[in-house]
Scaffold this active site. Structure first.
Site, PDB file in Angstrom:
ATOM      1  N   ASP A  27       0.762  -1.174   0.048  1.00 31.45           N
ATOM      2  CA  ASP A  27       0.203   0.134  -0.067  1.00 31.45           C
ATOM      3  C   ASP A  27       0.801   1.221   0.071  1.00 31.45           C
ATOM      4  O   ASP A  27       0.888   2.089  -0.828  1.00 31.45           O
ATOM      5  CB  ASP A  27      -0.750   0.082   1.331  1.00 31.45           C
ATOM      6  CG  ASP A  27      -2.158  -0.924   1.099  1.00 31.45           C
ATOM      7  OD1 ASP A  27      -2.648  -1.359   0.045  1.00 31.45           O
ATOM      8  OD2 ASP A  27      -2.560  -1.392   2.069  1.00 31.45           O
ATOM      9  N   ARG A 108      -0.113   3.878  17.079  1.00 30.93           N
ATOM     10  CA  ARG A 108      -0.312   4.828  16.097  1.00 30.93           C
ATOM     11  C   ARG A 108      -0.216   6.289  16.797  1.00 30.93           C
ATOM     12  O   ARG A 108       0.097   7.114  15.849  1.00 30.93           O
ATOM     13  CB  ARG A 108      -1.980   4.838  15.683  1.00 30.93           C
ATOM     14  CG  ARG A 108      -2.288   3.279  15.178  1.00 30.93           C
ATOM     15  CD  ARG A 108      -1.284   3.038  14.023  1.00 30.93           C
ATOM     16  NE  ARG A 108      -1.648   1.884  12.967  1.00 30.93           N
ATOM     17  CZ  ARG A 108      -0.872   1.287  12.290  1.00 30.93           C
ATOM     18  NH1 ARG A 108       0.368   1.594  12.354  1.00 30.93           N
ATOM     19  NH2 ARG A 108      -1.379   0.331  11.600  1.00 30.93           N
TER      20      ARG A 108
HETATM   21  N1  ARG Z   1      -8.003  -4.390  15.512  1.00 28.64           N
HETATM   22  C1  ARG Z   1      -6.772  -3.744  16.131  1.00 28.64           C
HETATM   23  C2  ARG Z   1      -7.073  -2.452  16.322  1.00 28.64           C
HETATM   24  O1  ARG Z   1      -7.927  -2.156  15.887  1.00 28.64           O
HETATM   25  C3  ARG Z   1      -5.498  -4.227  15.166  1.00 28.64           C
HETATM   26  C4  ARG Z   1      -5.554  -3.328  13.880  1.00 28.64           C
HETATM   27  C5  ARG Z   1      -4.119  -3.454  13.192  1.00 28.64           C
HETATM   28  N2  ARG Z   1      -3.827  -2.707  12.093  1.00 28.64           N
HETATM   29  C6  ARG Z   1      -3.867  -2.992  10.999  1.00 28.64           C
HETATM   30  N3  ARG Z   1      -3.513  -1.821  10.098  1.00 28.64           N
HETATM   31  N4  ARG Z   1      -3.788  -4.280  10.318  1.00 28.64           N
HETATM   32  O2  ARG Z   1      -6.249  -1.923  17.196  1.00 28.64           O
END
Ligand code: ARG
Length: 414
Positions: A27, A108
């Site tokens: 991506d 994040r």
């Molecule tokens: N479901 C988890 C969350 O919302 C993990 C997300 C993982 N992110 C990804 N871009 N694969 O924190």
């Protein structure tokens, strides 16, 4: 032209120089080229090291430059991540849902904060990320940018370009972007750092399918784990893990070694259905060997040193803390208010916890703390127990049950 749906989104004419959060995957590699073509903009790439296992950051940096980035930066933020994000999560016993220790949700806001800092240093007007429009990560990143840097704008090409995985792969081929494994099979969507790893997509979306083995890249499957158990001892000071088996270690190294022990013994596999903030219910497969050991160890020590009132109350605040962080509100003042409480409540969380690891389980087996609200003699079954007067108990029971007994009479006397 249509107005952007949010004030922080960039209009095409705003975009001159873009800070791209670059992982090196499909991506963001397609994005690196696409942004240059679509906006005639310069791209500064930023890759943040949060302890993703097995990542070669020189390779990622080289790839960014070869795809036309004017600058490519790698920031090692492991120490900051561990100290400022994972430690508060440990103090708050942070779990969302039935077993997600929030590693992505914790990473994040830090990644986005570092993007803001570098965007300012390098004269970028816009931050670009590779999140889709279906997940929580867009919320966490964009709310961070909008909070910390109202002057910066955001673009999220994956959300708007409407290319599927196959079209992206075709775009990559056309533009000479190298794709790992030839992209014959769509890969799992992975996110990882030193606090855990998640996989989404493919068969994981089919709730009737049990986990297929190739998804597990960290944790040994429990059935293949050693037949001999191993007991490790973790020492905490004021809620912070400081030593493993009697050896004091830096935080990053300690997290690493605890994770390694968990991986060997099949500890930390979580198959999780999750209520996302954006409404969807989604299944994730998590591998969280460090968290699956350290969180229960911490919680156990905290219970030992806390009073019944502290223990009952903190559980409620812990839940609120985890939800705020999950929901992308790291910078919300309530979170720092709660942190002040967590810090106070952890001031006595000092001591040692032994955890036995065996074929997928991590079970607390020993506890020791100078602050334990525990007296072996008082609790003793064998001794009558000095200060604790058993003769006083009936009086207590009479008063303790008074209202309940009266209410029972009132309700049952007619
Ligand atoms: N479901 C988890 C969350 O919302 C993990 C997300 C993982 N992110 C990804 N871009 N694969 O924190």
């Amino acid at each position: 032209m249509t107005e952007p749906t949010a004030t922080y989104l960039a209009r095409p004419e705003d975009v001159q120089r873009v800070l791209l959060l670059y992982s090196g995957g499909l991506d963001t590699s397609v994005m690196l080229k696409w942004i240059q073509d679509e906006y005639q903009a310069e791209v500064v790439a930023l890759t943040v090291n949060l302890g993703q296992p097995g990542e070669d950051y020189d390779v990622v940096r080289g790839k960014a430059l070869s795809l036309g980035a004017v600058e490519a930066h790698v920031v090692d933020a492991r120490e900051e991540f561990a100290r400022e994000y994972v430690v508060p999560a440990i103090r708050a016993n942070a779990i969302y849902g039935l077993g997600y220790p929030l590693f992505t949700a914790l990473g994040r806001p830090l990644i986005a904060k570092l993007a803001v800092e570098l965007a300012r240093q390098t004269g970028c007007d816009t931050i670009a990320h590779g999140c889709t429009g279906k997940g929580n990560d867009q919320v966490r990143i964009e709310s961070t940018v909008a909070t910390l840097a109202p002057e910066l704008k955001v673009i999220a090409p994956v959300r708007s370009w409407k290319m599927g995985r196959n079209e992206e792969a075709a775009y990559a081929r056309e533009h000479g972007i190298p794709v790992k494994g030839g992209a014959e099979v769509a890969p799992y969507s992975i996110d990882d750092n030193l606090w855990g790893r998640s996989s989404e997509g493919r068969w994981i979306e089919d709730l009737s399918v049990a986990p297929q083995e190739d998804v597990f890249q960290l944790v040994t499957r429990p059935e293949l784990a050693p037949d001999e158990p191993e007991t490790i001892e973790i020492e905490f000071e004021a809620g912070v893990p400081v030593a493993l088996d009697g050896t004091r270690l830096g935080l990053v190294e300690l997290l690493d070694r605890v994770a390694a022990a968990g991986m060997r013994h099949g500890v930390g596999i979580v198959d999780h259905i999750e209520d996302r903030i954006v409404g969807l219910k989604v299944r994730d497969i998590y591998e969280v060997p460090a968290a699956a050991i350290l969180l229960p160890a911490h919680a156990e020590l905290e219970r030992l040193v806390g009073t019944i009132h502290q223990n009952q109350f903190k559980t409620m605040l812990d839940q609120k803390w985890a939800y705020l962080v999950y929901a992308g509100l790291w910078w919300e003042p309530l979170r720092s208010d709660l942190d002040a409480y967590m810090l106070a409540a952890n001031s006595q969380v000092t001591g040692r916890i032994g955890v036995k690891l065996f074929k997928g389980s991590a079970r607390v087996v020993t506890r020791q703390s100078p602050y334990a609200v525990y007296d072996a003699q008082l609790a003793s079954f064998a001794e009558s127990g000095g200060l604790f007067s058993q003769e006083a108990s009936p009086g207590f029971i009479e008063l303790w049950s008074l209202q309940s007994r009266m209410a029972w009479q009132v309700r049952n006397s007619r």
